[in-house]
Motif scaffolding. Structure first.
Motif, PDB file in Angstrom:
ATOM      1  N   GLU A 257     -15.057  -4.893  10.680  1.00 53.71           N
ATOM      2  CA  GLU A 257     -14.314  -5.702   9.643  1.00 53.71           C
ATOM      3  C   GLU A 257     -13.354  -5.243   8.618  1.00 53.71           C
ATOM      4  O   GLU A 257     -12.529  -6.064   8.153  1.00 53.71           O
ATOM      5  CB  GLU A 257     -15.624  -6.090   8.674  1.00 53.71           C
ATOM      6  N   PHE A 258     -13.442  -3.936   8.504  1.00 50.04           N
ATOM      7  CA  PHE A 258     -12.315  -3.180   7.602  1.00 50.04           C
ATOM      8  C   PHE A 258     -12.193  -3.679   6.311  1.00 50.04           C
ATOM      9  O   PHE A 258     -10.764  -4.171   5.940  1.00 50.04           O
ATOM     10  CB  PHE A 258     -11.013  -2.990   8.414  1.00 50.04           C
ATOM     11  N   CYS A 259     -13.109  -3.814   5.462  1.00 49.76           N
ATOM     12  CA  CYS A 259     -13.144  -4.309   4.211  1.00 49.76           C
ATOM     13  C   CYS A 259     -12.159  -3.168   3.546  1.00 49.76           C
ATOM     14  O   CYS A 259     -12.486  -2.004   3.827  1.00 49.76           O
ATOM     15  CB  CYS A 259     -14.466  -4.542   3.544  1.00 49.76           C
ATOM     16  N   THR A 260     -11.262  -3.453   2.662  1.00 53.32           N
ATOM     17  CA  THR A 260     -10.333  -2.577   2.264  1.00 53.32           C
ATOM     18  C   THR A 260     -10.752  -1.470   1.436  1.00 53.32           C
ATOM     19  O   THR A 260     -10.011  -0.301   1.539  1.00 53.32           O
ATOM     20  CB  THR A 260      -9.217  -2.892   1.656  1.00 53.32           C
ATOM     21  N   TYR A 261     -11.941  -1.623   0.861  1.00 55.68           N
ATOM     22  CA  TYR A 261     -12.436  -0.487   0.173  1.00 55.68           C
ATOM     23  C   TYR A 261     -13.447   0.614   0.874  1.00 55.68           C
ATOM     24  O   TYR A 261     -13.790   1.459   0.510  1.00 55.68           O
ATOM     25  CB  TYR A 261     -13.507  -1.102  -1.110  1.00 55.68           C
ATOM     26  N   CYS A 262     -13.818   0.226   1.880  1.00 51.13           N
ATOM     27  CA  CYS A 262     -14.775   0.588   2.759  1.00 51.13           C
ATOM     28  C   CYS A 262     -14.460   1.812   3.774  1.00 51.13           C
ATOM     29  O   CYS A 262     -13.653   1.498   4.646  1.00 51.13           O
ATOM     30  CB  CYS A 262     -15.705  -0.615   3.476  1.00 51.13           C
TER      31      CYS A 262
ATOM     32  N   PHE B 261      -4.333   0.996  -3.729  1.00 49.92           N
ATOM     33  CA  PHE B 261      -3.960  -0.116  -4.711  1.00 49.92           C
ATOM     34  C   PHE B 261      -3.699   0.234  -6.124  1.00 49.92           C
ATOM     35  O   PHE B 261      -4.492   1.105  -6.477  1.00 49.92           O
ATOM     36  CB  PHE B 261      -5.055  -0.996  -4.578  1.00 49.92           C
ATOM     37  N   PHE B 262      -2.950  -0.418  -6.714  1.00 49.71           N
ATOM     38  CA  PHE B 262      -2.821  -0.008  -8.139  1.00 49.71           C
ATOM     39  C   PHE B 262      -3.905  -0.513  -9.028  1.00 49.71           C
ATOM     40  O   PHE B 262      -4.579  -1.625  -8.607  1.00 49.71           O
ATOM     41  CB  PHE B 262      -1.507  -0.949  -8.503  1.00 49.71           C
ATOM     42  N   ASP B 263      -4.375   0.460  -9.840  1.00 50.68           N
ATOM     43  CA  ASP B 263      -5.623   0.128 -10.554  1.00 50.68           C
ATOM     44  C   ASP B 263      -5.409   0.641 -12.192  1.00 50.68           C
ATOM     45  O   ASP B 263      -5.441   1.809 -12.353  1.00 50.68           O
ATOM     46  CB  ASP B 263      -6.860   0.933  -9.991  1.00 50.68           C
ATOM     47  N   ASP B 264      -5.394  -0.317 -12.826  1.00 49.30           N
ATOM     48  CA  ASP B 264      -5.261  -0.075 -14.580  1.00 49.30           C
ATOM     49  C   ASP B 264      -6.391  -0.296 -15.251  1.00 49.30           C
ATOM     50  O   ASP B 264      -6.203  -0.254 -16.494  1.00 49.30           O
ATOM     51  CB  ASP B 264      -3.967  -0.298 -15.113  1.00 49.30           C
ATOM     52  N   THR B 265      -7.412  -0.590 -14.626  1.00 53.70           N
ATOM     53  CA  THR B 265      -8.597  -1.145 -15.564  1.00 53.70           C
ATOM     54  C   THR B 265      -9.177   0.182 -16.001  1.00 53.70           C
ATOM     55  O   THR B 265      -9.539   0.952 -15.142  1.00 53.70           O
ATOM     56  CB  THR B 265      -9.583  -1.956 -14.513  1.00 53.70           C
ATOM     57  N   PRO B 266      -9.479   0.651 -17.294  1.00 47.81           N
ATOM     58  CA  PRO B 266     -10.162   1.654 -17.779  1.00 47.81           C
ATOM     59  C   PRO B 266     -11.525   1.664 -17.007  1.00 47.81           C
ATOM     60  O   PRO B 266     -12.227   0.578 -17.071  1.00 47.81           O
ATOM     61  CB  PRO B 266     -10.105   1.487 -19.162  1.00 47.81           C
TER      62      PRO B 266
END
Ligand code: SAH
Ligand code: SF4
Ligand code: F3S
Length: 479
Positions: A200-205, A388-393
């Protein structure tokens, strides 16, 4: 530890692990050659298991192989000759815990230099893990991955007698190995692998990298295993795969998928059939119909949704939308009335906005889940989402998890309340953790039920009338 030639090591390679070969997967039969059969006599082993049911099943195989070699299970770590950690790489905190355990084992190695410390499972498939072991964890003697458990006898022999460090991790799957011995952990509930790997290659996994290409076991092997379990008086089986709904899609010679397998297994005489895990995108009507028509497939479904936001689902590579998920779910509830559904949800995926999160809460409300495993997104090196860009504290992510869990817990309670004053069938597991005068087991809908009864009922299916419904369990009386 003597000097060894590090060029002999087989180290993992995540880029290679990402590749999917078009090769047909062969099936081979395991056999233990005479040379290995006495190696473990008068020696003991201990295996610590982390992660999913797939790992629990693999541990049963490792134990089976070791016992065939003559090893017996150790009572304590200090008395062990071999200690293996069967590890999980799914999230950073899972790994941190295991690094801590590995550090702890150093003391045992100092007391008993002949002790073999092994690292197996999904972490062994990661490049950075193996590098760290090589440079900082000298007391680890053996590292092998998820694709070569069947070679454990060779590895143990080398580690024991040549005192060389053994590092052998394959980045791609080989054959499906059948006839592997197993020491099952339970006397009336059993795991049955129906497939390995995930495409499946879910992008987080990390799983598609640590477990390789999706490959299904032959239906005959599965059916034979279940027949043996029936003969041995097992009451419940749980079919295992990262995406059981893709079962059989890799068969080139026959048209036989998960729904067909469920129908065939239902007739074998096992009391209870469960399975995990399903991907919503592959769940088909044939599977739902098999559940509807069956006597023994339990009315319970774990259907991970991960997010209720279409933007996030797309970035996760999940191949469905909030709407299509709800439509599959409604179809499932319509086909199998009364079914209990649980899920998995990740909050704080890179770029998840407040609105995205509200979409998740809305979906939770509409889906009426009766439980969920909830997680904060964890970056896994080598997966697309790690870039992936991640700016959530982190504090915002934690708050989202807190709010979500509150809603989920409400769902747990509602799910339990619907059984008040009803009589349910419970497979008695043992005595309650809190009170040994009380029995505990699971209902058909997978609800934990506590009730007073004689321990001789352990392993049996009994009727219990539900008198109290709490968030985490039901109380009842034997009828
Ligand atoms: N194959 C199964 C289970 C995979 S792992 C499935 O697809 O359902 C179990 C759960 O861990 C996933 O459903 C997901 O919710 C969570 N998970 C996986 N990778 C994660 C990550 N990088 N961060 C946070 N949670 C993750
Ligand atoms: Fe991971 Fe997705 Fe495969 Fe589940 S389906 S194991 S979440 S890649
Ligand atoms: Fe963990 Fe591997 Fe299972 S990463 S969840 S043990 S497939």
């Amino acid at each position: 530890m003597s000097k060894v030639d590090v060029s002999k090591y087989f180290k993992p390679d995540l880029k290679k692990a990402r590749k999917r070969s078009g090769n047909t997967i062969k099936e081979v039969q395991f056999g233990l050659s005479d040379a290995y059969q006495k190696i473990g006599v008068n020696k003991t082993y201990m295996i610590h298991t982390y992660g999913c049911q797939g790992n629990e099943a693999d541990t049963e195989t490792m134990a089976g192989i070791l016992e065939l070699m003559g090893f017996t299970k150790a009572e304590t770590e200090i008395k062990s000759d071999v200690i293996i950690l069967n590890t999980c790489a799914i999230r950073e905190n899972a790994e941190n815990r295991i690094w801590g355990e590995l550090g702890r084992l150093k003391a045992y190695k100092r007391q008993n230099p002949d002790l073999i410390v092994g690292l197996a499972g999904c972490m062994a498939q990661e490049e950075n893990v193996v590098e760290r072991i090589l440079s900082k964890y000298q007391h680890v003697d053996l590292v092998f991955g998820t694709h070569n458990i069947y070679k454990l006898p060779e590895y143990i022999e080398t580690a024991l007698f040549s005192k060389e460090r053994v590092i052998e991790v394959y980045s791609q799957e080989g054959e499906i190995v059948e006839n592997l011995p197993k020491v099952r952990n339970h006397h009336f509930k059993a795991w049955v692998n129906i497939m390995f790997g995930c495409d499946e290659f879910c992008t987080y996994c990390i799983v598609p990298y640590t477990r390789g290409k999706e490959r299904s076991r032959s239906k005959d092997e599965i059916i034979n295993e279940v027949k043996e379990l029936v003969e041995e008086n097992y009451k419940e089986i749980t079919l295992l795969g990262q995406n059981v709904n893709a079962y059989g899609k890799d068969f080139s010679d026959i048209d036989y998928t998960f729904g067909d397998l469920l129908r065939d297994l239902d007739g074998l005489g096992i009391e209870r059939i469960r399975f995990t895990t399903s991907h919503p995108h592959d769940l088909d009507q044939k599977t739902m119909n098999a559940m509807r028509d069956s006597k023994h497939i339990m009315p319970f479904f774990h259907l991970p949704v991960q997010s209720g936001s279409n933007a996030v689902l797309k970035k996760m590579n999940r191949h469905y939308t909030k709407e299509s998920y709800l439509s599959v779910l409604n179809q499932l509830k319509k086909t199998v009335p009364g079914i209990s559904v649980t899920t998995d949800i990740i909050v704080g995926f890179p770029g998840e906005t407040e609105d995205d999160f509200l979409d998740t809460l809305d979906l939770v409300e509409k889906a009426q889940f009766e439980g969920a495993f909830t997680f904060v997104f964890s970056k896994r090196e080598g997966t697309p989402a790690a870039q992936f860009f991640d700016d959530t504290p982190e504090s915002v992510k934690k708050e989202r998890l807190y709010i979500l869990n509150d809603r989920i817990n409400h769902g747990y309670l509602l799910g339990n309340q619907r059984f008040l004053n009803r009589t349910v069938k419970v497979l008695v597991d043992g005595t309650s953790k809190k009170n040994d005068k009380v029995l505990a087991g699971y209902s058909e809908h997978n609800k934990l039920v506590n009730f007073k009864g004689d321990p001789s009922l352990i392993g049996q299916i009994v009727n219990v009338k539900i008198t109290v419904a709490k968030t985490w369990f039901l109380l009842g009386e034997l009828v």
